[in-house]
Design an enzyme around this catalytic site. Structure first.
Site, PDB file in Angstrom:
ATOM      1  N   ALA A 320       0.830  -1.202   0.000  1.00  0.00           N
ATOM      2  CA  ALA A 320       0.000   0.000   0.000  1.00  0.00           C
ATOM      3  C   ALA A 320       0.864   1.250   0.000  1.00  0.00           C
ATOM      4  O   ALA A 320       1.935   1.273   0.615  1.00  0.00           O
ATOM      5  CB  ALA A 320      -0.926   0.003   1.214  1.00  0.00           C
ATOM      6  N   PRO A 321       0.443   2.296  -0.714  1.00  0.00           N
ATOM      7  CA  PRO A 321       1.216   3.539  -0.707  1.00  0.00           C
ATOM      8  C   PRO A 321       1.218   4.181   0.671  1.00  0.00           C
ATOM      9  O   PRO A 321       0.307   3.978   1.469  1.00  0.00           O
ATOM     10  CB  PRO A 321       0.479   4.412  -1.727  1.00  0.00           C
ATOM     11  N   LYS A 324       5.652   3.190   5.542  1.00  0.00           N
ATOM     12  CA  LYS A 324       5.494   1.856   6.114  1.00  0.00           C
ATOM     13  C   LYS A 324       5.396   1.941   7.635  1.00  0.00           C
ATOM     14  O   LYS A 324       6.112   2.693   8.285  1.00  0.00           O
ATOM     15  CB  LYS A 324       6.665   0.961   5.710  1.00  0.00           C
ATOM     16  N   GLY A 325       4.492   1.147   8.188  1.00  0.00           N
ATOM     17  CA  GLY A 325       4.303   1.136   9.632  1.00  0.00           C
ATOM     18  C   GLY A 325       5.326   0.264  10.338  1.00  0.00           C
ATOM     19  O   GLY A 325       5.941  -0.615   9.722  1.00  0.00           O
ATOM     20  N   MET A 326       5.499   0.518  11.633  1.00  0.00           N
ATOM     21  CA  MET A 326       6.443  -0.275  12.426  1.00  0.00           C
ATOM     22  C   MET A 326       5.795  -1.531  12.983  1.00  0.00           C
ATOM     23  O   MET A 326       6.493  -2.459  13.375  1.00  0.00           O
ATOM     24  CB  MET A 326       6.999   0.580  13.565  1.00  0.00           C
ATOM     25  N   ASP A 376     -13.936   0.765  10.779  1.00  0.00           N
ATOM     26  CA  ASP A 376     -14.289  -0.596  11.180  1.00  0.00           C
ATOM     27  C   ASP A 376     -13.367  -1.573  10.457  1.00  0.00           C
ATOM     28  O   ASP A 376     -12.891  -1.306   9.342  1.00  0.00           O
ATOM     29  CB  ASP A 376     -15.738  -0.886  10.813  1.00  0.00           C
TER      30      ASP A 376
END
Length: 587
Positions: A320-321, A324-326, A376
């Site tokens: 996903a653009p 980036k999450g940790m 949700d």
């Protein structure tokens, strides 16, 4: 030839599962039917508790049935291979039921719990429904119809008279005047002046938070408009009309995936969903079933639509653009408006949460009032992606950050645990390309999102822009839950004054910091790199940088206050003054 004893055992299994479903439905309906009394008594804390209790019912019901089947011995000798026969008997039991689709989903849940989501096929469970959505035509009336032939005032008067509230209207004449003026100002003249015009209103009231809604539509001259009345309790023994929604975008926001589920009694779920789908054609079945409380069947419908979309598309799943999450690895299918989120095996510093804690945070959001500001999610086990549809870049990423969550075969990528969520534009990316007017609107939306979350006793924790998304309606929504907490658990503090100059120049804080300590004075430099954007936001919502603001909300929550959060703009609320009340004659 099937052994008669085994056949009888399979038949009994089907009956026991349906009994468990009926027990669940009875409990579900009892809580739902209590919504009117909670609304009329202004029992807002009870309403919130009831909403959470109703969500919890499903898993409890599945657990009760599975435990009973194990303890009773009915499962002995009936493995996965014998389950198609159980399904066959169960399918026959659904004949004539008005909630067959919900019963099928319950059967699926029992199957998945018994067999650990393995061997999923349409032979042993309802991957596809045994019936078409349009197959149930019960003749049970779900709408009341009102005609314009006697005049608009009389029509509105009849609609309000037909509502069986025990509380009186605060000022019915004023409410009718407001509704008529709104129709004349915002509905096409060809509708409200047409002698053939009629209004259809669902005969079940929709309750959520501190409001009740009459949901319907106006039909005339080949046109259709939503017609949704919001009713509030003045908490002094009377009710009043707060607004009328005629715009599909406004009604779509009311039924948004970012809001809690309605309390509404629907004797024939498929017919209510069919009506809502005609009202909101942009909503899919998954969203509509979920919004009226049947979120597990919403999950079923989501998966069915996912399978259909795979068949009619050929693009690949990609990362996903956005930043980036940790904690989560996020990917998407560009042609499908959904993101898929996997918890990583290891989290980069400074994240100190565990996988179990992350799951708890997502459960918290599921059960909490989302006030239109939290997306949700649906949770899946052993979710299958066609391997040929997974880009190599994404596969390499998943194998690097979450190998324990994957099983690869020649044709499939099986993800043991993931969440799905509606795709939005990350707020940080939105700001890069938006116009000046969009910038001002979205900054205001971001501030309102933080305030409304706080009013619902939610503190986002990681408030960085990348953790918020912008919907197609321009609303800002929070979607990264690994650091979320109840607002009342946070210790909001002012930064202490340094005792000597060297302390202020030091790179380390000169004061102690506890694990739940938060210093709002630090928010501006963390949230906004661009000084101009920071200044604009400060003018709009500068109080968010003051610890006293957060402390005042905490105090209100602790005193039992349930703050109003409206699913429509304040400017769209009707006036409650007496002026012009006599301009409409109610006969």
């Amino acid at each position: 030839m099937m052994d008669l004893g085994l056949e009888q055992q399979q038949r009994q299994l089907a009956g026991l599962i349906l009994q468990g479903f009926d027990d669940y439905r009875a409990r579900f309906r009892k809580i739902t039917m209590g919504a009117r009394a909670r609304f009329e008594n202004a029992a807002w804390a009870e309403a919130q508790a009831a909403a959470a209790e109703r969500i919890n019912l499903y898993e409890k019901a599945v657990s009760r049935v599975v435990a009973f089947l194990h303890e009773s011995g009915y499962l002995q000798g009936v493995g996965v291979a014998g389950w198609p026969q159980v399904k066959g008997f169960y399918t026959n039991l659904l004949d004539g039921r008005t909630d067959y689709e919900l019963a099928e989903t319950f059967f699926n849940s029992i199957y998945c719990r018994l067999f650990k989501h393995l061997g999923l096929s349409n032979e042993g469970m309802f991957i596809h429904s045994s019936r078409h959505l349009d197959s149930v035509r019960t003749g049970i009336p779900i709408i009341n119809t009102y005609y314009l032939e006697d005049g608009l005032v009389r029509l509105i008067d009849e609609i309000l008279d037909d509502q069986a509230f025990s509380l009186p209207w605060e000022n019915k004449r004023r409410d009718i005047r407001n509704i008529v003026k709104h129709l004349e100002a915002h509905a096409p003249e060809s509708i409200w002046r047409s002698i053939q015009a009629k209004v259809e209103v669902l005969n079940s009231v929709f309750y959520r938070n501190k409001a009740a809604y009459l949901v319907g539509r106006v039909l005339a001259s080949g046109q259709s408009l939503p017609f949704v009345l919001a009713i509030l309790n003045n908490e002094q023994g009377a009710i009043y009309i707060d607004t009328l929604m005629l715009d599909r975008d406004d009604v779509s926001i009311l039924f948004s995936f970012t809001r809690s589920y309605f309390m509404v009694d629907v004797p024939v779920p498929s017919e209510y969903v069919r009506f809502l789908n005609a009202l909101l054609p942009g909503k899919n079945l998954a969203e509509l079933y979920s919004c009226i409380g049947f979120f597990k069947h919403g999950k079923t419908e989501f998966y069915r639509e996912y399978l259909r979309h795979l068949q009619r598309s050929d693009d690949q799943f990609v990362i996903a653009p956005g930043v980036k999450g940790m904690v989560m690895s996020v990917f998407t299918l560009p042609s499908y408006p959904v993101v898929f989120k996997i918890i990583k095996d290891k989290f980069a510093p400074p994240k100190e949460v565990s996988k179990a804690i992350v799951k708890e945070k997502y459960e918290l959001v599921k059960r909490h009032d989302r006030v239109g500001r939290m997306a949700d999610t649906q949770e899946f086990s052993n979710f299958i992606l066609p391997r040929e549809r997974v880009s190599q870049e994404l596969l390499d990423e998943l194998l690097e950050v979450a190998p324990s969550c994957l099983t690869l075969t020649e044709s499939e990528v099986v993800i043991h645990h993931l969440y799905t969520e509606r795709r939005m534009t990350p707020l940080n990316l939105y700001l890069q390309d938006c116009s000046e007017s969009q910038l001002l609107e979205v900054l205001d939306e971001y501030g309102n999102a933080l305030k409304q979350l706080a009013a619902a006793n939610i503190f986002a924790g990681d408030m960085l822009l990348k953790n918020f998304g912008v919907t197609r309606h321009g609303r800002v929504v929070f979607y990264d839950y690994d650091e979320i907490s109840y607002l009342t658990e946070v210790n909001f503090r002012y930064i202490p004054e340094p005792t000597y100059p060297e302390q202020e120049l030091s790179g380390e804080p000169w004061y102690s910091v506890g694990p739940m300590d938060v210093f709002p004075e630090e928010f501006p430099r963390f949230l906004f790199v661009d000084s101009r954007v920071r200044q604009l936001f400060t003018k709009m919502h500068g109080e968010l940088f003051d610890a006293g603001y957060w402390q005042s909300i905490q105090q209100a929550i602790k005193q039992g206050q349930v703050v109003d959060v409206f699913p429509y703009r304040k400017r769209k609320r009707f006036s409650r003054t007496e002026a012009e009340a006599e301009s409409v004659t109610v006969s």
